[in-house]
Design an enzyme around this catalytic site. Structure first.
Site, PDB file in Angstrom:
ATOM      1  N   ILE A  17      23.446  28.730  16.270  1.00 16.87           N
ATOM      2  CA  ILE A  17      23.609  29.623  17.421  1.00 16.87           C
ATOM      3  C   ILE A  17      23.513  31.087  16.969  1.00 16.87           C
ATOM      4  CG2 ILE A  17      25.239  30.355  19.218  1.00 16.87           C
ATOM      5  CD1 ILE A  17      26.374  27.457  19.151  1.00 16.87           C
ATOM      6  N   ASN A  66      30.496  35.106  15.871  1.00 23.60           N
ATOM      7  CA  ASN A  66      29.898  33.780  16.076  1.00 23.60           C
ATOM      8  C   ASN A  66      30.308  32.759  15.018  1.00 23.60           C
ATOM      9  OD1 ASN A  66      27.631  31.739  16.760  1.00 23.60           O
ATOM     10  ND2 ASN A  66      27.219  32.335  14.647  1.00 23.60           N
ATOM     11  N   TYR A 131      40.850  22.868  15.795  1.00 26.17           N
ATOM     12  CA  TYR A 131      39.720  23.576  16.427  1.00 26.17           C
ATOM     13  C   TYR A 131      40.095  24.029  17.834  1.00 26.17           C
ATOM     14  CZ  TYR A 131      34.717  24.388  17.490  1.00 26.17           C
ATOM     15  OH  TYR A 131      33.493  24.936  17.822  1.00 26.17           O
ATOM     16  N   TYR A 163      27.903  21.026  23.778  1.00 26.81           N
ATOM     17  CA  TYR A 163      27.277  20.441  22.584  1.00 26.81           C
ATOM     18  C   TYR A 163      25.907  21.071  22.383  1.00 26.81           C
ATOM     19  CZ  TYR A 163      30.841  16.783  22.439  1.00 26.81           C
ATOM     20  OH  TYR A 163      32.026  16.099  22.338  1.00 26.81           O
TER      21      TYR A 163
END
Ligand code: NAP
Length: 225
Positions: A17, A66, A131, A163
Protein backbone atom coordinates in the site's frame (compact mmCIF):
# COMPACT_ATOMS: atom_id res chain seq x y z
CA UNK A 1 -0.66 31.40 -10.42
CA UNK A 2 1.42 28.21 -10.32
CA UNK A 3 0.31 25.80 -7.57
CA UNK A 4 2.99 25.24 -4.93
CA UNK A 5 4.72 21.86 -4.75
CA UNK A 6 3.80 19.99 -1.59
CA UNK A 7 6.27 17.64 0.12
CA UNK A 8 5.23 14.34 1.72
CA UNK A 9 6.81 11.89 4.13
CA UNK A 10 5.49 8.35 3.63
CA UNK A 11 6.55 5.42 5.82
CA UNK A 12 6.70 1.86 4.46
CA UNK A 13 6.94 3.12 0.88
CA UNK A 14 9.01 0.21 -0.43
CA UNK A 15 6.11 -2.19 -1.10
CA UNK A 16 2.38 -2.81 -0.93
CA UNK A 17 0.00 0.00 0.00
CA UNK A 18 2.85 2.40 0.84
CA UNK A 19 4.46 2.06 -2.60
CA UNK A 20 1.06 2.69 -4.25
CA UNK A 21 0.63 5.80 -2.06
CA UNK A 22 4.07 7.07 -3.14
CA UNK A 23 3.05 6.66 -6.80
CA UNK A 24 -0.39 8.26 -6.32
CA UNK A 25 1.12 11.31 -4.58
CA UNK A 26 3.84 11.70 -7.22
CA UNK A 27 1.16 11.53 -9.94
CA UNK A 28 -0.46 14.52 -8.25
CA UNK A 29 2.80 16.46 -8.36
CA UNK A 30 3.78 15.91 -4.73
CA UNK A 31 7.48 15.49 -3.88
CA UNK A 32 7.80 12.34 -1.78
CA UNK A 33 10.35 11.34 0.86
CA UNK A 34 9.94 7.62 1.59
CA UNK A 35 12.81 6.40 3.75
CA UNK A 36 13.64 2.71 3.53
CA UNK A 37 13.81 0.65 6.70
CA UNK A 38 17.62 0.91 6.68
CA UNK A 39 17.34 4.72 6.53
CA UNK A 40 14.68 4.96 9.27
CA UNK A 41 13.80 1.85 11.27
CA UNK A 42 10.51 2.57 13.04
CA UNK A 43 11.26 -0.07 15.68
CA UNK A 44 14.43 1.79 16.66
CA UNK A 45 13.99 5.23 18.18
CA UNK A 46 17.71 6.06 17.70
CA UNK A 47 17.38 5.38 13.96
CA UNK A 48 14.25 7.58 13.82
CA UNK A 49 15.96 10.40 15.71
CA UNK A 50 19.02 10.23 13.41
CA UNK A 51 16.91 10.33 10.22
CA UNK A 52 14.61 13.08 11.45
CA UNK A 53 17.54 15.21 12.65
CA UNK A 54 18.68 15.40 9.01
CA UNK A 55 15.25 16.48 7.67
CA UNK A 56 13.95 19.99 8.13
CA UNK A 57 10.66 19.94 10.07
CA UNK A 58 9.27 22.81 8.06
CA UNK A 59 9.64 20.94 4.77
CA UNK A 60 6.90 18.36 5.29
CA UNK A 61 3.32 19.32 4.30
CA UNK A 62 1.90 15.80 4.18
CA UNK A 63 2.56 12.82 6.46
CA UNK A 64 1.30 9.32 5.70
CA UNK A 65 1.88 6.90 8.58
CA UNK A 66 1.56 3.75 6.49
CA UNK A 67 4.18 1.25 7.71
CA UNK A 68 2.72 -1.41 9.97
CA UNK A 69 3.23 -4.94 11.17
CA UNK A 70 0.68 -7.57 12.11
CA UNK A 71 2.06 -10.38 14.25
CA UNK A 72 -0.72 -12.93 14.81
CA UNK A 73 -1.07 -14.68 18.16
CA UNK A 74 -3.85 -16.24 20.17
CA UNK A 75 -4.46 -14.30 23.41
CA UNK A 76 -2.48 -16.65 25.70
CA UNK A 77 0.55 -16.57 23.39
CA UNK A 78 1.05 -12.80 23.24
CA UNK A 79 4.43 -12.13 24.83
CA UNK A 80 5.47 -8.74 26.22
CA UNK A 81 8.19 -8.29 23.61
CA UNK A 82 5.84 -8.96 20.66
CA UNK A 83 3.17 -6.71 22.21
CA UNK A 84 5.70 -3.90 22.72
CA UNK A 85 6.90 -4.17 19.11
CA UNK A 86 3.32 -3.95 17.83
CA UNK A 87 2.73 -0.82 19.96
CA UNK A 88 6.08 0.75 19.02
CA UNK A 89 5.66 0.21 15.27
CA UNK A 90 1.94 0.85 14.77
CA UNK A 91 1.23 3.50 17.42
CA UNK A 92 4.32 5.10 18.99
CA UNK A 93 6.20 5.70 15.72
CA UNK A 94 3.16 7.42 14.10
CA UNK A 95 2.80 9.65 17.19
CA UNK A 96 6.50 10.59 17.09
CA UNK A 97 6.31 11.44 13.38
CA UNK A 98 3.20 13.59 13.95
CA UNK A 99 5.05 15.36 16.78
CA UNK A 100 7.99 15.93 14.43
CA UNK A 101 6.08 17.38 11.44
CA UNK A 102 3.15 19.22 13.06
CA UNK A 103 5.12 22.28 14.29
CA UNK A 104 6.21 23.05 10.69
CA UNK A 105 2.68 22.48 9.38
CA UNK A 106 1.35 24.83 12.07
CA UNK A 107 3.77 27.54 11.01
CA UNK A 108 2.61 27.19 7.40
CA UNK A 109 -1.07 26.96 8.39
CA UNK A 110 -1.54 23.91 6.17
CA UNK A 111 -1.01 20.19 6.59
CA UNK A 112 -2.51 16.80 5.86
CA UNK A 113 -1.91 13.66 7.93
CA UNK A 114 -3.26 10.21 7.09
CA UNK A 115 -2.79 7.26 9.42
CA UNK A 116 -3.24 3.87 7.79
CA UNK A 117 -5.36 1.91 10.23
CA UNK A 118 -7.33 -1.26 9.41
CA UNK A 119 -10.79 -2.80 9.32
CA UNK A 120 -9.53 -4.70 12.37
CA UNK A 121 -9.84 -1.47 14.33
CA UNK A 122 -13.59 -1.64 13.61
CA UNK A 123 -14.23 -5.39 13.70
CA UNK A 124 -11.88 -8.20 14.67
CA UNK A 125 -10.86 -11.77 14.09
CA UNK A 126 -9.06 -14.44 16.13
CA UNK A 127 -5.33 -13.83 16.79
CA UNK A 128 -5.69 -10.09 16.13
CA UNK A 129 -5.82 -8.82 19.74
CA UNK A 130 -2.60 -6.79 19.51
CA UNK A 131 -3.33 -5.58 15.96
CA UNK A 132 -6.91 -4.56 16.78
CA UNK A 133 -5.74 -2.82 19.95
CA UNK A 134 -3.03 -0.74 18.28
CA UNK A 135 -5.10 0.13 15.21
CA UNK A 136 -8.02 1.19 17.46
CA UNK A 137 -5.49 3.30 19.36
CA UNK A 138 -4.40 4.85 16.07
CA UNK A 139 -8.02 5.86 15.38
CA UNK A 140 -8.17 7.54 18.79
CA UNK A 141 -4.85 9.31 18.18
CA UNK A 142 -6.25 10.48 14.82
CA UNK A 143 -9.31 12.06 16.44
CA UNK A 144 -7.34 13.93 19.10
CA UNK A 145 -4.78 15.17 16.57
CA UNK A 146 -7.63 16.35 14.31
CA UNK A 147 -9.17 18.36 17.15
CA UNK A 148 -5.86 19.86 18.31
CA UNK A 149 -4.51 20.66 14.85
CA UNK A 150 -7.68 21.83 13.04
CA UNK A 151 -7.24 25.48 14.11
CA UNK A 152 -3.87 25.44 12.27
CA UNK A 153 -5.35 24.18 8.99
CA UNK A 154 -4.10 20.62 9.49
CA UNK A 155 -6.55 17.83 8.60
CA UNK A 156 -5.94 14.39 10.12
CA UNK A 157 -7.73 11.19 9.11
CA UNK A 158 -7.43 7.43 9.48
CA UNK A 159 -8.01 5.12 6.51
CA UNK A 160 -9.01 1.53 7.26
CA UNK A 161 -8.20 -0.79 4.36
CA UNK A 162 -10.02 -4.09 4.10
CA UNK A 163 -8.18 -7.10 2.67
CA UNK A 164 -5.60 -5.79 0.20
CA UNK A 165 -3.39 -7.89 -2.09
CA UNK A 166 0.00 -7.31 -0.44
CA UNK A 167 2.79 -9.36 1.14
CA UNK A 168 1.27 -8.75 4.59
CA UNK A 169 -2.05 -10.31 3.57
CA UNK A 170 -0.36 -13.27 1.88
CA UNK A 171 1.85 -13.78 4.95
CA UNK A 172 -1.16 -14.01 7.30
CA UNK A 173 -3.66 -15.93 5.12
CA UNK A 174 -3.27 -19.04 2.96
CA UNK A 175 -4.47 -18.88 -0.70
CA UNK A 176 -7.47 -21.05 0.33
CA UNK A 177 -8.31 -18.65 3.17
CA UNK A 178 -8.07 -15.71 0.78
CA UNK A 179 -10.52 -17.34 -1.66
CA UNK A 180 -12.95 -17.95 1.20
CA UNK A 181 -12.47 -14.37 2.47
CA UNK A 182 -13.14 -12.93 -1.01
CA UNK A 183 -16.57 -14.63 -0.95
CA UNK A 184 -17.43 -12.77 2.28
CA UNK A 185 -16.66 -9.34 0.81
CA UNK A 186 -19.69 -7.71 -0.88
CA UNK A 187 -17.51 -6.80 -3.91
CA UNK A 188 -16.31 -10.47 -3.97
CA UNK A 189 -12.61 -9.63 -4.31
CA UNK A 190 -9.64 -8.22 -2.41
CA UNK A 191 -8.53 -4.62 -3.02
CA UNK A 192 -5.54 -3.62 -5.10
CA UNK A 193 -3.11 -1.28 -3.25
CA UNK A 194 -3.88 1.48 -5.80
CA UNK A 195 -7.55 1.52 -4.70
CA UNK A 196 -6.45 2.50 -1.18
CA UNK A 197 -3.76 4.88 -2.43
CA UNK A 198 -6.12 6.96 -4.61
CA UNK A 199 -8.29 7.75 -1.60
CA UNK A 200 -5.29 8.53 0.61
CA UNK A 201 -3.97 10.91 -2.08
CA UNK A 202 -7.34 12.68 -2.16
CA UNK A 203 -7.36 13.11 1.64
CA UNK A 204 -3.83 14.57 1.40
CA UNK A 205 -4.74 17.03 -1.33
CA UNK A 206 -6.00 20.61 -1.56
CA UNK A 207 -9.33 19.08 -2.68
CA UNK A 208 -9.90 17.78 0.82
CA UNK A 209 -11.00 20.88 2.67
CA UNK A 210 -13.51 19.60 5.24
CA UNK A 211 -12.86 15.93 6.10
CA UNK A 212 -10.95 15.62 9.36
CA UNK A 213 -10.90 13.33 12.40
CA UNK A 214 -12.57 10.53 10.47
CA UNK A 215 -11.97 6.79 10.38
CA UNK A 216 -12.81 5.83 6.82
CA UNK A 217 -13.05 2.22 5.64
CA UNK A 218 -12.03 1.30 2.09
CA UNK A 219 -13.07 -2.34 2.28
CA UNK A 220 -15.39 -3.36 -0.56
CA UNK A 221 -18.29 -3.25 1.90
CA UNK A 222 -16.79 -5.79 4.35
CA UNK A 223 -17.62 -3.91 7.57
CA UNK A 224 -21.16 -2.89 6.60
CA UNK A 225 -22.50 -6.46 6.90
P1 NAP B 1 3.59 -4.73 3.69
O1 NAP B 1 3.35 -5.13 2.27
O2 NAP B 1 3.96 -5.77 4.69
O3 NAP B 1 4.70 -3.56 3.70
C1 NAP B 1 5.10 -3.07 4.95
C2 NAP B 1 5.95 -1.84 4.75
O4 NAP B 1 6.37 -1.39 6.05
C3 NAP B 1 7.21 -2.13 3.95
O5 NAP B 1 7.56 -0.98 3.19
C4 NAP B 1 8.25 -2.37 5.05
O6 NAP B 1 9.58 -2.11 4.68
C5 NAP B 1 7.80 -1.34 6.07
N1 NAP B 1 8.31 -1.69 7.39
C6 NAP B 1 8.13 -2.84 8.08
N2 NAP B 1 8.81 -2.81 9.24
C7 NAP B 1 9.45 -1.60 9.27
C8 NAP B 1 10.30 -0.97 10.21
N3 NAP B 1 10.67 -1.56 11.34
N4 NAP B 1 10.74 0.28 9.93
C9 NAP B 1 10.39 0.91 8.78
N5 NAP B 1 9.60 0.36 7.85
C10 NAP B 1 9.12 -0.88 8.10
O7 NAP B 1 2.32 -3.98 4.29
P2 NAP B 1 0.96 -3.50 3.59
O8 NAP B 1 0.05 -4.65 3.47
O9 NAP B 1 1.24 -2.63 2.43
O10 NAP B 1 0.36 -2.61 4.80
C11 NAP B 1 0.59 -1.21 4.90
C12 NAP B 1 -0.29 -0.67 6.02
O11 NAP B 1 -1.66 -0.98 5.75
C13 NAP B 1 0.02 -1.26 7.40
O12 NAP B 1 -0.11 -0.27 8.39
C14 NAP B 1 -1.06 -2.31 7.57
O13 NAP B 1 -1.34 -2.58 8.93
C15 NAP B 1 -2.23 -1.64 6.88
N6 NAP B 1 -3.25 -2.57 6.40
C16 NAP B 1 -2.98 -3.50 5.45
C17 NAP B 1 -3.98 -4.34 5.01
C18 NAP B 1 -3.75 -5.38 3.96
O14 NAP B 1 -4.70 -6.11 3.64
N7 NAP B 1 -2.59 -5.51 3.39
C19 NAP B 1 -5.25 -4.23 5.54
C20 NAP B 1 -5.52 -3.27 6.51
C21 NAP B 1 -4.50 -2.43 6.92
P3 NAP B 1 10.55 -3.32 4.15
O15 NAP B 1 10.33 -3.41 2.66
O16 NAP B 1 11.93 -2.87 4.53
O17 NAP B 1 10.14 -4.57 4.86
Amino acid sequence: MKAMTRRALVTGGSRGIGLAIVHALKQRGVEVVAPSRSEMDLLDSASMTAFLAKSKKSEIDILVNNAGINVLNPLEAIEPNAWNQMVRMNLTAPLELIQHVSPGMKTQGWGRIVNISSIFSLVSREKRAAYSAVKSGLNGLTRTCAVELAPSGILVNAVCPGYVETDLTRQNNSPEELSRIAETIPLRRLAQPEEIARFVAFLCSEENTYITGQTLAVDGGFTCQ
